[in-house]
Write a protein that holds these residues in place. Structure first.
Motif, PDB file in Angstrom:
ATOM      1  N   PRO A 100      -2.749  -9.599   0.346  1.00  0.00           N
ATOM      2  CA  PRO A 100      -3.608  -8.420   0.156  1.00  0.00           C
ATOM      3  C   PRO A 100      -3.273  -7.301   1.131  1.00  0.00           C
ATOM      4  CG  PRO A 100      -4.914 -10.430   0.066  1.00  0.00           C
ATOM      5  CD  PRO A 100      -3.529 -10.833   0.516  1.00  0.00           C
ATOM      6  N   THR A 101      -3.425  -6.070   0.664  1.00  0.00           N
ATOM      7  CA  THR A 101      -3.144  -4.896   1.500  1.00  0.00           C
ATOM      8  C   THR A 101      -4.071  -3.750   1.128  1.00  0.00           C
ATOM      9  OG1 THR A 101      -1.458  -3.300   2.181  1.00  0.00           O
ATOM     10  CG2 THR A 101      -1.373  -4.048  -0.096  1.00  0.00           C
ATOM     11  N   GLY A 102      -4.344  -2.907   2.099  1.00  0.00           N
ATOM     12  CA  GLY A 102      -5.127  -1.703   1.846  1.00  0.00           C
ATOM     13  C   GLY A 102      -4.247  -0.478   1.684  1.00  0.00           C
ATOM     14  N   GLY A 106      -0.473  -0.634  -2.929  1.00  0.00           N
ATOM     15  CA  GLY A 106      -0.823  -2.003  -3.280  1.00  0.00           C
ATOM     16  C   GLY A 106      -1.053  -2.128  -4.785  1.00  0.00           C
ATOM     17  N   ASP A 108      -2.670  -4.336  -8.072  1.00  0.00           N
ATOM     18  CA  ASP A 108      -3.595  -5.351  -8.577  1.00  0.00           C
ATOM     19  C   ASP A 108      -2.914  -6.053  -9.749  1.00  0.00           C
ATOM     20  OD1 ASP A 108      -5.594  -6.881  -9.656  1.00  0.00           O
ATOM     21  OD2 ASP A 108      -7.005  -5.233  -9.967  1.00  0.00           O
ATOM     22  N   ILE A 113      -7.434  -7.901  -6.664  1.00  0.00           N
ATOM     23  CA  ILE A 113      -6.978  -7.771  -5.279  1.00  0.00           C
ATOM     24  C   ILE A 113      -5.687  -6.960  -5.246  1.00  0.00           C
ATOM     25  CG2 ILE A 113      -6.204  -9.021  -3.220  1.00  0.00           C
ATOM     26  CD1 ILE A 113      -7.805 -11.431  -4.215  1.00  0.00           C
ATOM     27  N   ARG A 114      -5.674  -5.905  -4.446  1.00  0.00           N
ATOM     28  CA  ARG A 114      -4.464  -5.111  -4.297  1.00  0.00           C
ATOM     29  C   ARG A 114      -3.534  -5.812  -3.301  1.00  0.00           C
ATOM     30  NH1 ARG A 114      -4.946   0.006  -6.348  1.00  0.00           N
ATOM     31  NH2 ARG A 114      -3.332   0.812  -4.962  1.00  0.00           N
ATOM     32  N   ARG A 115      -2.294  -6.027  -3.735  1.00  0.00           N
ATOM     33  CA  ARG A 115      -1.346  -6.799  -2.933  1.00  0.00           C
ATOM     34  C   ARG A 115      -0.062  -6.017  -2.664  1.00  0.00           C
ATOM     35  NH1 ARG A 115      -2.886 -12.216  -3.239  1.00  0.00           N
ATOM     36  NH2 ARG A 115      -4.419 -12.687  -4.871  1.00  0.00           N
ATOM     37  N   HIS A 116       0.643  -6.448  -1.625  1.00  0.00           N
ATOM     38  CA  HIS A 116       1.975  -5.899  -1.363  1.00  0.00           C
ATOM     39  C   HIS A 116       2.882  -6.205  -2.559  1.00  0.00           C
ATOM     40  CE1 HIS A 116       1.853  -4.581   2.846  1.00  0.00           C
ATOM     41  NE2 HIS A 116       1.105  -5.634   3.107  1.00  0.00           N
TER      42      HIS A 116
END
Length: 200
Positions: A100-102, A106, A108, A113-116
């Motif tokens: 996960p990353t902000g 990122g 989804d 969940i936003r991810r690398h």
């Protein structure tokens, strides 16, 4: 096939292919099991490591000296660059997604969940190496012609080592997972072989 350097190109190809398959399946599956996913895995870095180990053993047994991998350097870089796009579009099912990353880029992949997008990081890194390698070969750079495969393998290990910090795999020692150690081995292998190679 570098037939002008290999006395038995058919056996060479079998050694490379079987080593790649064994390495990809063994290390890929081992990593998924370590991470709690009880399923068969397939790993590109495992495939490269397996192919290298098999070919180096083949060369030692048949008395081949020097690098025989330049014919495979550009295809390998291109395969990783394109293959990682496939991993990206496969989403969560491929188990190659990032942590996960902000960060604004990122992605989804469907679970909210936003991810690398580590697949894209790797695709871009290897596409850049592909372009650089072709430019060096086109200009007849002797160092790259002699060590192109080692440079590609070393770069692959180096960039993959970095992206492994953004993957949800089970760690073995501190922050390092199984593939960190495989990548480190690839980088060390490349460094040793480049230093040993007399062609400059």
């Amino acid at each position: 096939m570098p037939a002008n350097r290999v006395a038995h190109p058919g056996a060479y190809a079998i050694a490379a292919g079987s080593g790649a398959l064994c390495g990809a399946m063994f290390l890929g599956t081992f990593n998924t099991w370590l991470s709690g996913v009880h399923a068969l895995g397939f790993s590109m870095v495992g495939g490269l490591a397996g192919a290298i180990a098999s070919i180096e053993a083949f060369k030692r047994m048949t008395g081949i000296t020097g690098s025989t991998g330049i014919a495979f350097a550009a295809p390998f870089a291109a395969t990783v660059a394109v293959g990682r796009l496939g991993c990206f579009f496969a989403g969560l099912d491929d188990y190659t997604y990032g942590t996960p990353t902000g960060l604004p880029w990122g992605i989804d992949f469907g679970d909210g969940i936003r991810r690398h997008p580590v697949q894209l990081y790797e695709a871009l890194a290897m596409a850049g190496m592909y372009v650089l390698l072709l430019r060096k070969i086109a200009h007849g750079d002797r160092f790259w012609l002699a060590n192109g495969f080692y440079l590609v393998a070393g770069w692959y290990g180096l960039q993959r080592f970095a992206w492994e910090f953004f993957k949800p795999y089970k760690t073995l020692v501190g922050p390092f997972n199984l593939f960190h150690f495989v990548c480190l081995g690839l980088v060390l292998y490349a460094g040793v072989m480049i230093r040993r190679n007399p062609a400059r």
